[in-house]
Design an enzyme around this catalytic site. Structure first.
Site, PDB file in Angstrom:
ATOM      1  N   ALA A  66       0.845  -1.188   0.000  1.00 44.30           N
ATOM      2  CA  ALA A  66       0.000   0.000   0.000  1.00 44.30           C
ATOM      3  C   ALA A  66       0.881   1.238   0.000  1.00 44.30           C
ATOM      4  O   ALA A  66       2.074   1.168   0.297  1.00 44.30           O
ATOM      5  CB  ALA A  66      -0.907  -0.011   1.224  1.00 44.30           C
ATOM      6  N   GLY A 111      -0.403  -5.014   0.809  1.00 43.32           N
ATOM      7  CA  GLY A 111      -1.647  -4.934   0.051  1.00 43.32           C
ATOM      8  C   GLY A 111      -1.556  -5.567  -1.322  1.00 43.32           C
ATOM      9  O   GLY A 111      -2.569  -6.015  -1.874  1.00 43.32           O
ATOM     10  N   GLU A 114      -2.173  -9.170  -0.741  1.00 42.39           N
ATOM     11  CA  GLU A 114      -3.600  -9.302  -0.426  1.00 42.39           C
ATOM     12  C   GLU A 114      -4.446  -9.212  -1.687  1.00 42.39           C
ATOM     13  O   GLU A 114      -5.458  -9.919  -1.827  1.00 42.39           O
ATOM     14  CB  GLU A 114      -4.004  -8.234   0.585  1.00 42.39           C
ATOM     15  CG  GLU A 114      -3.376  -8.464   1.957  1.00 42.39           C
ATOM     16  CD  GLU A 114      -3.707  -7.388   2.963  1.00 42.39           C
ATOM     17  OE1 GLU A 114      -4.446  -7.683   3.919  1.00 42.39           O
ATOM     18  OE2 GLU A 114      -3.231  -6.243   2.790  1.00 42.39           O
ATOM     19  N   GLU A 134       3.677  -6.039   7.271  1.00 42.19           N
ATOM     20  CA  GLU A 134       3.037  -4.970   8.030  1.00 42.19           C
ATOM     21  C   GLU A 134       3.507  -4.862   9.475  1.00 42.19           C
ATOM     22  O   GLU A 134       3.532  -3.756  10.044  1.00 42.19           O
ATOM     23  CB  GLU A 134       1.510  -5.154   8.002  1.00 42.19           C
ATOM     24  CG  GLU A 134       0.842  -4.770   6.690  1.00 42.19           C
ATOM     25  CD  GLU A 134       0.830  -5.894   5.677  1.00 42.19           C
ATOM     26  OE1 GLU A 134       0.140  -5.760   4.661  1.00 42.19           O
ATOM     27  OE2 GLU A 134       1.526  -6.917   5.897  1.00 42.19           O
TER      28      GLU A 134
END
Length: 256
Positions: A66, A111, A114, A134
């Site tokens: 992200a 992300g 994901e 993360e």
């Protein structure tokens, strides 16, 4: 809609979606997530599209996480809203009635992994690396990674990846069940399209029913066996079933 951060191309029944932020290693920001949601919605109702291939621009990254800049200064409530926004995209992909393949051409981190986990199938280049780092930022995965990774590789391996934040290479990811195939980078797009082309020779309605039914097995509020019974019955009433049976009897390929 005109997109700034992604490229949407439709070629031979396949929608190719490319995250196009190569200078940022294709990092996901809120605008990019919004564009992805719009693109996926637009092709759901497009009968000319039978499948989706999702990839990243360039050769370095699929999506390298992200966009961390967007995390700065956020309150708890704002962070939860961002997580929900990402979940909406991931859930849309996971439950999409047409097959979605992640063609992982490089780093798939945070992300980005994901996003790949939300796709139905994952193919990676031999040079690709994956991880959920993360915890090194004082966070946990927030776009469904804790759940979907566990579904694929089991609790032990999922916790190993999440708690250490370490990257894994494509071969290990394949051995763990995270990936369906590992190929050379130059074969990646061709392999993804080859798999979709094979799926395109099958019943469109049966493929959608299969995706829904398999997904139901991961919903604790749903009886997956009952969904299977119901969808099995629904298939019997379809034109595709009639064509499939007639083709079998007449010893020819069905025309779906």
């Amino acid at each position: 809609m005109s997109y700034q951060n992604i490229i949407l191309e439709i070629k031979n029944q396949t929608a190719w979606i490319t995250i196009n932020r190569e200078s940022k290693l294709n990092a996901l920001n809120k605008e990019t997530i919004g564009e992805l949601k719009d693109a996926v919605s637009s092709i759901e109702s497009d009968d000319s599209v039978r499948g989706v291939i999702l990839t990243g621009a360039g050769q370095k990254a699929f999506v390298a996480g992200a966009d961390i800049q967007e995390f700065l200064g956020k309150s708890k409530e704002e962070a939860m809203d961002l997580s929900k926004f990402g979940h909406e995209l991931m859930d849309k992909l996971a439950n999409f009635p047409k097959p979605v393949i992640a063609a992982i051409n490089g780093f798939a981190l945070g992300g980005g992994l994901e996003l790949a986990l939300a796709c139905h199938l994952r193919i990676a280049a031999t040079s690709a690396k994956m991880g959920l780092p993360e915890v090194s930022l004082g966070l946990i995965p927030g776009f469904g990674g804790t759940q979907r990774l566990t579904d694929l590789v089991g609790k032990g391996k999922a916790l190993e990846m999440i708690l250490t934040g370490d990257m894994v290479d494509a071969e290990d990811a394949y051995q763990w069940g995270l990936l369906n195939k590992v190929v050379e980078l130059y074969e990646l797009e061709e392999t993804a399209q080859y798999i979709l082309d094979k799926i395109y020779t099958r019943s469109r309605s049966a493929v959608a029913a299969a995706i829904e039914t398999v997904n139901s097995s991961f919903d604790s509020n749903t009886n997956g066996y009952q969904i299977e019974i119901e969808n099995f019955g629904e298939c019997f009433g379809s034109d595709d079933f009639e064509e499939g049976v007639m083709a079998f009897i007449e010893k020819r390929k069905p025309k779906y």
